[in-house]
Write a protein that holds these residues in place. Structure first.
Motif, PDB file in Angstrom:
ATOM      1  N   THR A  23     -43.131 -37.904  -7.001  1.00 19.43           N
ATOM      2  CA  THR A  23     -42.408 -37.913  -8.281  1.00 19.43           C
ATOM      3  C   THR A  23     -41.005 -37.340  -8.175  1.00 19.43           C
ATOM      4  O   THR A  23     -40.254 -37.402  -9.145  1.00 19.43           O
ATOM      5  N   LYS A  67     -41.002 -35.632 -12.681  1.00 20.11           N
ATOM      6  CA  LYS A  67     -39.998 -36.471 -12.028  1.00 20.11           C
ATOM      7  C   LYS A  67     -38.687 -35.684 -11.957  1.00 20.11           C
ATOM      8  O   LYS A  67     -38.181 -35.207 -12.976  1.00 20.11           O
ATOM      9  N   ASP A 276     -44.611 -31.493  -4.124  1.00 19.84           N
ATOM     10  CA  ASP A 276     -44.741 -32.914  -4.435  1.00 19.84           C
ATOM     11  C   ASP A 276     -45.449 -33.640  -3.292  1.00 19.84           C
ATOM     12  O   ASP A 276     -46.343 -34.473  -3.516  1.00 19.84           O
ATOM     13  N   ASN A 775     -45.892 -34.766 -17.347  1.00 21.50           N
ATOM     14  CA  ASN A 775     -46.371 -35.750 -16.382  1.00 21.50           C
ATOM     15  C   ASN A 775     -47.860 -36.043 -16.514  1.00 21.50           C
ATOM     16  O   ASN A 775     -48.410 -36.825 -15.771  1.00 21.50           O
TER      17      ASN A 775
END
Length: 787
Positions: A23, A67, A276, A775
């Motif tokens: 992301t 993100k 991530d 998210n």
């Protein structure tokens, strides 16, 4: 790790499978730079991080990394004194807020005593900047727009702009309505060159006066700024310029605030990128049904039910691959298209993945080694540019490999010695394998040469293997058979396809005796393997039956002892009652005798005679088993009556409360307004029923816990139906001992969301609830924590 092996085994393809799960831009950069390590400590850390990430994924749905864009160029710009625009400031603000969110997420895990191996160490590296984060979030929204709260001056300017625009619209609305409408092409207000104008018909241009800013393509319409609002537009333009200048000043100020913290922000961005990648590994592992393998101290590779990660899971055949403990060389023989090369690649690729920290598609209890280098000579590498034949190309590569290998190298040879005369090729293959063995390297090689079957049979630390072939269906099964060399099966296949038996017999006569003996040896080994497998299955069936019988006997024995002890206890109780009665009678008799002695009405009786008589009677009393059995004594003590206990008086069928003990076997019981003295044998404690209920509830919980989902989806449900389902779901989740659950209600009109919030506020078992992270659904889902 050499770059050639990564290309040969298609390691980049595996990394590409992780990209959809990323992301952040920093995560993509980290994945690009990720390569296998040959340092044991580094590999161990990576695997533990993946293990932690899988644990967090199971408990909380993953680490909440949203993100994020690449902010490295922005930080370099402010380092040289440049000012950032609104979007750039918003992207940095997003990193700051995400840092705080992830930090708080792991703090909550620690408070809930969630044990992790490595992730808390990463969290400690975060530098949380709460004041700067708040300033950035208040000043700039996620789209990069500077907000009214950025400064009092900006807020005042924008209020003035809104008032000015309202005044202009009101003035123009008066011109548009009424008699003036006939002079307009359309009764509307529009803008040209950032100024409010009216669309006036060309022939009436002089009616409104003012300034012409534009005209239509046909020339029939002029966009005129009426003279009545020219001054208002001028003042509006001045306010807009003031707004632009104030925004530039605010952005410059925010950029200056970021300069002292640019290194901390950059490091925070790097850590978020690492999280991530860890998230992506965990989600990839879940998708592939992969596990985190262990690391063998002795470099013994043990891959159970190993699958090639780039082959569709619905068609790939899983194989057990072992190398290192009993043998360091495996020679796989057999016909083409049997799966030899895929097995070779599976071993190498899974080893590369594990040394990078990826979960690998194997079963639990699998383990890997740590190799300094992995080399491979696989495929047709004929080079037209260098004018090398296939054989020359392979030999050039093999020469390079032999120069670099050591005892911590894994070598993969595909069709070793192929491309030349069979006798010379087989001799070269044997010599090459001997050279690899002399350096104690690990090697897996595939070949067609029958000479290598005897090599695998005779050499120490070397074992034969083959890919199973089903003669009945004339097709490979892709199963790896370690310990059994492969054979061509040409005679069996030809026979099934209808070739004359005479021709087959003649072919066998022509075939050399040594080759015939070898094939017969292989056939015997295959028959022995099948017999061993059959015996193994039979023994396992017998073992299962024995285990079942043993459990039944144990249960029956326990039941027998329980019933025996119960009957013996009853017998002892009855005997004790008889003895107690006899003791009472003996005491009465002894008392009378002593009285007679004192009165002199009988022959004197000595005192020791009386004591001996009493002792003999007391010895008849049976010892209660509870006095010797600690477990039973503890159970009786736990169930002993005590004041305040709620009991049932069996003779009256009424409930009551124990007040006090008034004798050895009697209690005073309060039944309603009555107080009565009741014999202990007439009293039953009611707490036993409550304890049994608790045990039943606990059993139900343990059985149903696995059937309750940690997430309830209410999207598309009606209001009343959804609330009823929430009520039932929360009860089931509490029984399942879930610490928290997620309720997905969607955004929609907000009515269902508000109804659920109102319901959760009044639920006695709800400790806390909040909307999910951005998210994970944002305000379209609510996370509920239980007390």
């Amino acid at each position: 790790m050499n770059a050639r092996i990564l290309q040969t085994l298609e390691f980049q393809q595996v990394k590409n499978q992780l990209k959809p799960f990323l992301t952040t831009a920093q995560g993509h950069l980290a994945l690009t730079d990720l390569v296998p390590s040959n340092k044991k400590e580094k590999v161990q850390q990576r695997l533990l991080e993946t293990e932690d990430s899988l644990h967090v994924l199971r408990l909380r749905g993953g680490i909440p990394v949203p993100k994020l864009e690449n902010i490295v160029p922005h930080l370099k710009r402010i380092e040289i004194g440049a000012d950032l625009n609104g979007i750039e400031v918003a992207q940095i603000a997003r990193v700051l807020s995400s840092t705080k969110e992830v930090h708080d997420f792991f703090e909550e895990l620690q408070e809930n005593d969630i044990e992790l191996y490595r992730l808390y160490d990463w969290v400690e590296q975060f530098v949380v900047l709460p004041e700067l984060t708040k300033k950035m979030s208040v000043s700039v929204d996620e789209d990069g727009r500077v907000t009214d709260e950025a400064s009092p001056e900006l807020k005042a300017i924008r209020q003035a702009i809104r008032r000015m625009e309202q005044a202009i619209r009101e003035s123009l609305d008066q011109l548009v309505r009424g008699n003036n409408a006939k002079y307009l092409s359309d009764a509307l207000v529009t803008m040209r060159n950032d100024r409010y104008v009216l669309p006036v018909k060309q022939e009436y241009r002089s009616i409104f006066g003012g300034v012409v800013h534009d005209q239509s393509a046909s020339g029939q319409t002029l966009f005129i700024e009426p003279k009545q609002i020219v001054e208002l537009n001028n003042r509006l333009r001045q306010q807009q310029i003031a707004e632009k200048n104030e925004i530039s000043r605010i952005l410059s100020e925010l950029s200056a605030l970021l300069v002292p913290h640019r290194r901390e922000i950059l490091h925070n961005s790097y850590i978020l990128g690492q999280f991530d990648v860890m998230n992506a590994k965990a989600r990839y592992g879940k998708m592939m049904h992969a596990v985190v393998p262990g690391i063998s101290e002795e470099n013994n590779v043990q891959l159970l039910k190993a699958r090639h990660p780039l082959i569709d899971s619905s068609v790939v055949v899983a194989n057990d691959i072992f190398i290192g403990e009993s043998y360091q060389a495996i020679v796989i023989t057999g016909p083409n298209t049997g799966g030899k090369t895929i097995t070779l690649k599976t071993l190498g690729l899974l080893q590369l993945m594990a040394q990078t920290g990826f979960p690998i598609p194997v079963e639990e209890e699998s383990q890997i080694g740590i190799f300094n280098e992995i080399f491979a000579d696989i495929g047709d590498e004929q080079s037209i540019e260098q004018n090398l034949s296939t054989f020359s190309s392979h030999m050039t590569n093999i020469v390079s490999i032999l120069e670099k290998i050591d005892e911590k190298s894994l070598v993969l040879f595909d069709e070793l010695g192929a491309g030349t005369d069979p006798q010379e090729g087989a001799a070269l293959a044997i010599a090459i394998l001997d050279a690899v063995g002399s350096k104690s390297a690990y090697v897996m090689a595939t070949t067609h040469y029958p000479e290598l079957k005897l090599y695998g049979y005779n050499r120490a630390n070397t074992i034969n293997a083959s890919m199973e072939f089903d003669v009945d269906t004339l097709s490979p099964t892709y199963r790896l058979l370690i310990g059994v060399p492969g054979r061509s099966n040409a005679f069996e296949i030809a026979k099934r396809l209808g070739l004359s038996q005479d021709i087959i017999e003649e072919a066998k006569q022509i075939m050399s005796g040594e080759s015939q003996d070898l094939n017969e040896m292989i056939a015997d080994l295959e028959n022995q393997r099948k017999m061993t497998e059959t015996e193994f299955l039979e023994l396992r069936q017998q073992l299962n039956e024995s285990d079942k019988l043993q459990k039944e006997l144990t249960k029956a024995t326990d039941l027998f002892y329980q019933e025996r002890e119960a009957e013996m206890a009853k017998a002892r109780k009855k005997a004790n009652e008889l003895v107690a009665h006899a003791q009472e009678e003996s005491e009465r008799i002894i008392k009378e005798l002593r009285q007679m002695q004192l009165e002199g009405s009988a022959k004197p009786i000595k005192e020791h005679q009386l004591i001996a008589a009493r002792t003999a009677m007391a010895d008849l009393h049976q010892e209660d088993l509870l006095k010797k059995n600690k477990v039973l004594r503890k159970a009786k003590t736990a169930k002993a009556l005590k004041p305040g206990d709620e009991v049932k008086v069996t003779s009256y069928g009424q409930r009551g409360e124990l007040l006090k003990k008034v004798g050895n076997q009697q209690w005073q019981v309060q039944m309603g307004i009555l107080k009565m003295t009741i014999d202990e044998s007439d009293i039953e404690p009611i707490a036993t029923a409550k304890e049994a209920t608790k045990r039943i509830v606990h059993t139900v919980r343990s059985q149903d816990a696995t059937h309750v989902s940690p997430q309830l989806d209410l999207r598309g449900k009606r209001y009343e139906e959804a609330l009823a389902e929430v009520d039932q779901y929360l009860d089931a989740a509490i029984l399942a001992n879930y610490p928290q659950v997620t309720i997905v209600h969607g955004k929609g009109t907000g009515a269902l969301r508000q109804g659920i919030i109102n319901y959760l506020k009044n639920h006695r078992s709800v400790k806390h609830f909040e909307f999910a992270p951005a998210n994970q659904g944002g305000n379209g889902a609510t996370i509920v924590q239980f007390k």
